[in-house]
Design a protein around this motif. Structure first.
Motif, PDB file in Angstrom:
ATOM      1  N   ASP A 145       0.811  -1.217   0.000  1.00 14.21           N
ATOM      2  CA  ASP A 145       0.000   0.000   0.000  1.00 14.21           C
ATOM      3  C   ASP A 145       0.844   1.266   0.000  1.00 14.21           C
ATOM      4  N   ASN A 146       2.158   1.134  -0.237  1.00 13.40           N
ATOM      5  CA  ASN A 146       3.018   2.321  -0.217  1.00 13.40           C
ATOM      6  C   ASN A 146       2.663   3.245  -1.375  1.00 13.40           C
ATOM      7  N   LEU A 147       2.193   4.403  -1.037  1.00 13.52           N
ATOM      8  CA  LEU A 147       1.663   5.318  -2.055  1.00 13.52           C
ATOM      9  C   LEU A 147       2.762   5.846  -2.969  1.00 13.52           C
ATOM     10  N   ASP A 148       3.929   6.140  -2.402  1.00 14.24           N
ATOM     11  CA  ASP A 148       5.031   6.645  -3.230  1.00 14.24           C
ATOM     12  C   ASP A 148       5.457   5.607  -4.257  1.00 14.24           C
ATOM     13  N   ALA A 149       5.623   4.359  -3.815  1.00 13.35           N
ATOM     14  CA  ALA A 149       6.050   3.304  -4.739  1.00 13.35           C
ATOM     15  C   ALA A 149       5.000   3.078  -5.829  1.00 13.35           C
ATOM     16  N   LEU A 150       3.745   3.101  -5.444  1.00  6.32           N
ATOM     17  CA  LEU A 150       2.675   2.928  -6.425  1.00  6.32           C
ATOM     18  C   LEU A 150       2.714   4.048  -7.462  1.00  6.32           C
ATOM     19  N   ASN A 151       2.878   5.278  -6.981  1.00  7.48           N
ATOM     20  CA  ASN A 151       2.934   6.415  -7.913  1.00  7.48           C
ATOM     21  C   ASN A 151       4.141   6.314  -8.839  1.00  7.48           C
ATOM     22  N   TYR A 152       5.295   5.933  -8.271  1.00  3.98           N
ATOM     23  CA  TYR A 152       6.480   5.797  -9.124  1.00  3.98           C
ATOM     24  C   TYR A 152       6.295   4.691 -10.154  1.00  3.98           C
ATOM     25  N   SER A 198      -7.313   0.354  -4.589  1.00  2.00           N
ATOM     26  CA  SER A 198      -7.889  -0.629  -3.671  1.00  2.00           C
ATOM     27  C   SER A 198      -7.572  -0.275  -2.219  1.00  2.00           C
ATOM     28  N   TYR A 199      -6.466   0.460  -1.999  1.00  2.22           N
ATOM     29  CA  TYR A 199      -6.115   0.914  -0.656  1.00  2.22           C
ATOM     30  C   TYR A 199      -6.599   2.336  -0.399  1.00  2.22           C
ATOM     31  N   TYR A 200      -6.559   3.158  -1.432  1.00  2.00           N
ATOM     32  CA  TYR A 200      -6.921   4.576  -1.295  1.00  2.00           C
ATOM     33  C   TYR A 200      -7.992   4.902  -2.348  1.00  2.00           C
ATOM     34  N   PRO A 201      -9.218   4.463  -2.136  1.00  2.00           N
ATOM     35  CA  PRO A 201     -10.238   4.580  -3.205  1.00  2.00           C
ATOM     36  C   PRO A 201     -10.574   6.009  -3.592  1.00  2.00           C
ATOM     37  N   ASN A 248      -8.290   8.588  -3.512  1.00  2.87           N
ATOM     38  CA  ASN A 248      -7.076   9.371  -3.749  1.00  2.87           C
ATOM     39  C   ASN A 248      -7.149  10.028  -5.122  1.00  2.87           C
ATOM     40  N   LYS A 249      -7.156  11.347  -5.122  1.00  2.00           N
ATOM     41  CA  LYS A 249      -7.370  12.075  -6.375  1.00  2.00           C
ATOM     42  C   LYS A 249      -6.207  11.919  -7.341  1.00  2.00           C
ATOM     43  N   ASP A 250      -4.978  11.817  -6.827  1.00  2.00           N
ATOM     44  CA  ASP A 250      -3.836  11.659  -7.727  1.00  2.00           C
ATOM     45  C   ASP A 250      -3.874  10.301  -8.426  1.00  2.00           C
ATOM     46  N   LEU A 251      -4.220   9.261  -7.680  1.00  2.00           N
ATOM     47  CA  LEU A 251      -4.314   7.935  -8.288  1.00  2.00           C
ATOM     48  C   LEU A 251      -5.443   7.883  -9.308  1.00  2.00           C
TER      49      LEU A 251
END
Length: 957
Positions: free
Chosen positions: A531-538, A561-564, A566-569
């Motif tokens: 669920d690491n947001l930085d790694a997912l974004n990268y 699925s972790y941050y439903p 989240n506007k950036d995702l």
């Protein structure tokens, strides 16, 4: 000047010539009002307010519903101090256009200027009804509450505002400003309780607010609440221990409380940090005098001192004086008494120990360590002295580090390490010192030394990992942290460090464009923390950068699925779907984001771009209605969007909906008057509607904007379309090799262009020995539809050099792939001979080439025969000019040079070849020259030749 929509741009008025110019001079429409508005705007910018007001009134007289103009007039009255008239105009705008946001701000400002806060509050409430989540309006409402002194209402409204916009700097400043204003008013009113409460609310949000801190401290002092004031100052000193101002304030409070020992200790701190401060040095004597007076006849120190004056060798009194001096922080006095005792007994271990204590208490650790070293020499086996020596060397090293004297600090710490080689504090500080100096190689050596004593020490392992990371050796650093994580699986610190190291390594590899290696680092992070947001974004960014939209979408879905919410995702998922050309799904996401964050530009831009791409996809799939629907959505959000306007214009033009295309082109020109593309679209739309006069004038404007060869040529073409008349002059010269006679024909032509084609009349002259031949001729081209037209001709002559009568008709049909077919008939009467011919032809265009084959099937009273022609043209100069080559077999009833001898030539084997060139100048003047050689077989072995030169000049007017 701020305007609601920024939508009115100067509309360039084109004055037409002739009747059009006359009509325009007497037409009073919105164009005049727009022009006056723009003049008023310019006058306002130049601060010519009287002129701007006059122009505004003229514009409103022409167009009373012009709300932008009316709001400008209201603003002008505000600028000239006429709030009464300003109020009338602004209120009228709100009544006409309740969604005109700027009008509410003007109305609020008018009432605030006159301190009519209730009215201002009504306007802001009306505006918030129309724009319920508008941050600026909400801030305006808070300012009205503050200006009217209704702080109790602001106390409930300000927290709501901060809760709604917690990260907004402007809102935080407004929140703080509200409570500072309220506190100041309460303080001036003498309500210290409420003033203190409001200042504390400021400090809860902004602990470093100098105004609030200073005010609270002042209130404590004024109320003689020195203890609370001292607590406040100590709290501030905790974050800024060397502040001269705070130390002096603390000293003053301690003096007021008669806490003279504490005051002397504080004064010592001041002199430590500011040894040359004259004010502090002057205070020292005065402070001691005040203390002495306060403690007169009650201070044991004074009593023991008097004993020593009478009995200098009294050890008990000396010990007491030293102890009291130290307890009061008077380390200099204590040291002076100790040195006095050591003069008589230099190796007195108790005095040496006390001196070390005094020096340590006075934070003179280097000197204290030296004294402790002497004591160790006197007691070499003492563990306590070894430990104290080590401690003092460490403290000395700390002081040197604080003064950034790293070499001296390292020397002290190395001395401590030699005495206590396994002391964790010493080892830790040595490593920290090298790390602080960025001397990572020595830091690694120090840490390896420490790990030789404590191989599993988490602190040393963590620092080694950090040093390796600073050296760019991320894999080694991560391996250490991974080991720690395996040994302490529930320790979040190691998991977090491991993740940070892999993320840092991945970032650096990305910057070096080592995408595969970076991907491996982020994969390791996600394996540890899915669920690491930085790694997912990268990961999403990497997959997108390498055109792997499917993978980018998969990681976006994993993140959601972790941050439903989240506007950036969500935005990244939309981008991946767009890359996959799943525009409908992408636009659904963008629409949701825009609904949640209606004032965020990037979501609006993403939604707009997605709609544009979806519309283009519909166009490529030949779904123009769906494409138009997408572009309309874009224009509903931003009617100035140039791409949506252009794409819509293109669709309407391709469907022949020229009225709609023209309306959008004019709309585009309102917003982008200097945009060549919209002006071109307007010209094309007018041309497609056959409004050639307007198109030509618009094309002239296009040439003024960009005088390129293409634009100039287009303007000439359209101007030629406005010309309804044409004068023509033809000359035919025929020579024979079997006769000295020449056949010369001169022809004058007048042609009239009508809506559905053209009609021409000609008169031809030919001289003969038997007289002058005169022939009258009528010719017509009639367009029945875009793909069907007719050609007709009728001639009559006096039978000198011309046939008596000639009639002809053909109908032409255009098919797909630029194919044109002809079907027609010809009638000829000459020398009592009549002939009838049928005509068929087929033409095809190949890029710049045009090829036409024509066949005649001729019947007269004596025979039936055929004739064939083949013509090829090569077009140049954008189709204006051409070279032609032609060949024929037989004599046709359309051959002008042989019509007089047609009865005699019919049936003969005749061959002809020729070439010509036609040049058109600005679509108005046409010049042509053609040459033909004709060979006729008149016997078994007898031939005769004919040579034609045909000249033509046409002039439109």
């Amino acid at each position: 000047m701020m305007m609601a929509s920024l939508r009115y741009i100067l509309f360039a008025t084109i004055l037409l010539t002739g009747f059009t110019a006359h009509a325009q001079l007497f037409k009073k429409g919105s164009g005049d009002a727009d022009a006056l508005y723009e003049q008023a705007v310019q006058a306002t910018k130049q601060k010519q307010y009287a002129k701007a007001i006059a122009l505004s009134k003229q514009a409103l007289a022409k167009q009373p519903d012009f709300v932008d103009q009316q709001l400008l007039l209201g603003r002008l009255y505000m600028l000239t101090g006429d709030n009464k008239n300003a109020r009338v105009q602004v209120n009228a705008v709100i009544a006409k256009a309740p969604r005109y946001r700027d009008a509410y701000f003007y109305a609020i400002n008018i009432e605030m200027t006159e301190k009519k806060y209730e009215e201002a509050g009504c306007f802001v409430d009306e505006a918030l009804y129309e724009f319920p989540n508008d941050k600026e309006l909400m801030l305006k409402k808070l300012s009205i509450m503050d200006a009217s002194g209704k702080f109790y209402r602001g106390d409930s409204y300000a927290p709501q505002l901060l809760d709604r916009f917690p990260e907004d700097t402007t809102v935080r400043n407004a929140y703080i400003g509200h409570y500072l204003m309220a506190a100041d008013v309460y303080k001036r009113a003498g309500n210290s309780v409420m003033a203190k409460t409001n200042y504390e609310k400021v400090l809860a949000i902004q602990p470093a607010n100098e105004e609030a801190k200073a005010a609270i401290t002042t209130m404590y002092v004024q109320n003689r609440n020195y203890t609370s004031a001292l607590e406040q100052v100590n709290a501030e000193l905790a974050t800024n221990p060397k502040s001269y101002e705070l130390l002096m304030k603390k000293l003053g409070l301690q003096e007021q409380m008669h806490a003279y020992p504490d005051a002397l200790a504080t004064l010592k701190e001041v002199l430590k940090y500011y040894p040359n401060d004259s004010k502090a040095r002057q205070m020292e004597t005065q402070l001691r005098m005040d203390a002495a007076g306060y403690y007169t006849d009650t201070d044991p120190y004074m009593l023991y001192q008097s004993v020593l004056e009478k009995s200098p060798g009294n050890r008990a009194a000396l010990d007491k004086v030293i102890g009291l001096s130290m307890s009061r922080g008077a380390y200099r006095e204590a040291l002076a008494w100790i040195n006095r005792g050591l003069k008589s007994n230099p190796n007195d271990q108790r005095l040496l120990g006390l001196k070390a204590d005094v020096l340590e208490a006075d934070r003179k650790f280097t000197e204290a360590a030296t004294i402790t070293g002497r004591l160790r020499q006197l007691n070499p086996g003492s563990t306590d002295l070894r430990n104290r020596y080590t401690y003092l060397k460490v403290q000395s090293g700390r002081d040197y580090l604080a003064q950034q004297q790293y070499d001296l600090a390292i020397a002290e710490l190395e001395n401590a390490r030699q005495v206590s080689p396994s002391d964790t504090t010493v080892l830790d500080m040595l490593a920290n010192t090298y790390i602080g100096r960025r001397d990572y190689n020595r830091a690694l050596t120090a840490l390896d030394n420490a790990l030789s004593y404590y191989p599993n020490n988490p602190r040393f392992l963590t620092k080694k990992s950090s040093v390796l990371a600073e050296m760019g050796r991320y894999d080694e650093a991560a391996e250490i942290v991974e080991t720690l994580l395996n040994n302490h699986p529930n320790d979040e610190r190691y998991a977090s460090t491991f993740v940070d190291l892999r993320l840092t390594a991945g970032r650096i590899l990305m910057q070096s464009e080592e995408y595969d290696m970076a991907r491996q680092q982020f994969a390791l992070v996600l394996a540890q923390a899915p669920d690491n947001l930085d790694a997912l974004n990268y990961m999403i960014n990497l997959q997108s950068a390498t055109k792997q939209a499917d993978s980018a979408l998969a990681y976006a879905d994993q993140g959601l699925s972790y941050y439903p919410d989240n506007k950036d995702l969500l935005l990244k998922k939309s981008a991946a779907l767009t890359e996959l050309k799943r525009y409908a799904e992408a636009n659904d996401i963008n629409a949701q984001l825009l609904q949640r964050y209606p004032f965020t530009l990037r979501y609006k831009t993403a939604y707009t771009d997605g709609l544009l791409q979806q519309g283009q996809e519909y166009q490529r799939n030949n779904q123009p209605d769906s494409a138009l629907q997408a572009f309309r959505k874009v224009l509903s959000m931003n009617r100035r969007d140039s791409l949506a306007l252009l794409y819509s214009i293109n669709i309407y033009s391709s469907r022949g909906q020229n009225d709609s295309a023209l309306a959008l082109a004019q709309e585009g020109l309102r917003y982008y008057p200097s945009q060549e593309t919209f002006l071109q679209k307007r010209v094309v739309s007018l041309e497609n509607q056959q409004r050639y006069a307007e198109a030509a004038l618009a094309a002239d404007s296009l040439v003024k904007l960009n005088g390129s060869a293409a634009n100039t040529d287009y303007a000439d073409f359209l101007r030629s379309k406005t010309l309804k008349n044409q004068f023509g002059l033809y000359y035919l010269n025929t020579q024979y090799d079997y006769s000295d006679n020449r056949y010369q024909v001169a022809t004058l032509e007048y042609r009239r262009f009508i809506k559905r084609g053209s009609i021409a009349g000609r008169i031809s002259y030919a001289g003969r020995a038997q007289g002058t031949g005169i022939q009258g001729e009528l010719e017509a081209f009639i367009n029945h539809s875009k793909s069907l037209y007719s050609y007709g001709i009728a001639t009559y002559s006096n039978e000198v050099a011309f046939p008596q009568l000639r009639l002809g008709y053909s109908i032409f049909k255009t098919f797909k792939h630029d194919i044109e077919a002809e079907l027609g008939a010809r009638y000829l009467k000459a020398d009592s001979v009549e002939s009838i011919a049928g005509v068929v032809s087929l033409a095809k265009t190949f890029n710049d080439f045009w090829v036409n084959g024509r066949a005649y099937f001729i019947s007269d009273s004596s025979d039936f025969y055929t004739s064939f022609n083949l013509t090829t043209r090569y077009y140049m100069n954008r189709g204006q000019d051409f070279l032609s080559v032609f060949a024929g077999l037989g004599t046709s009833p359309d051959d002008r040079s042989r019509l007089i001898a047609f009865p005699q030539l019919s049936g003969l084997l005749t061959r002809s070849v020729g070439a010509g060139y036609q040049k058109t100048i600005k679509y108005r003047n046409t010049l042509s020259i053609n040459g033909t050689w004709i060979n006729q077989k008149i016997g078994d072995s007898q031939f005769q030749n004919q040579y034609d030169i045909y000249l033509m000049f046409l002039r439109k007017f």
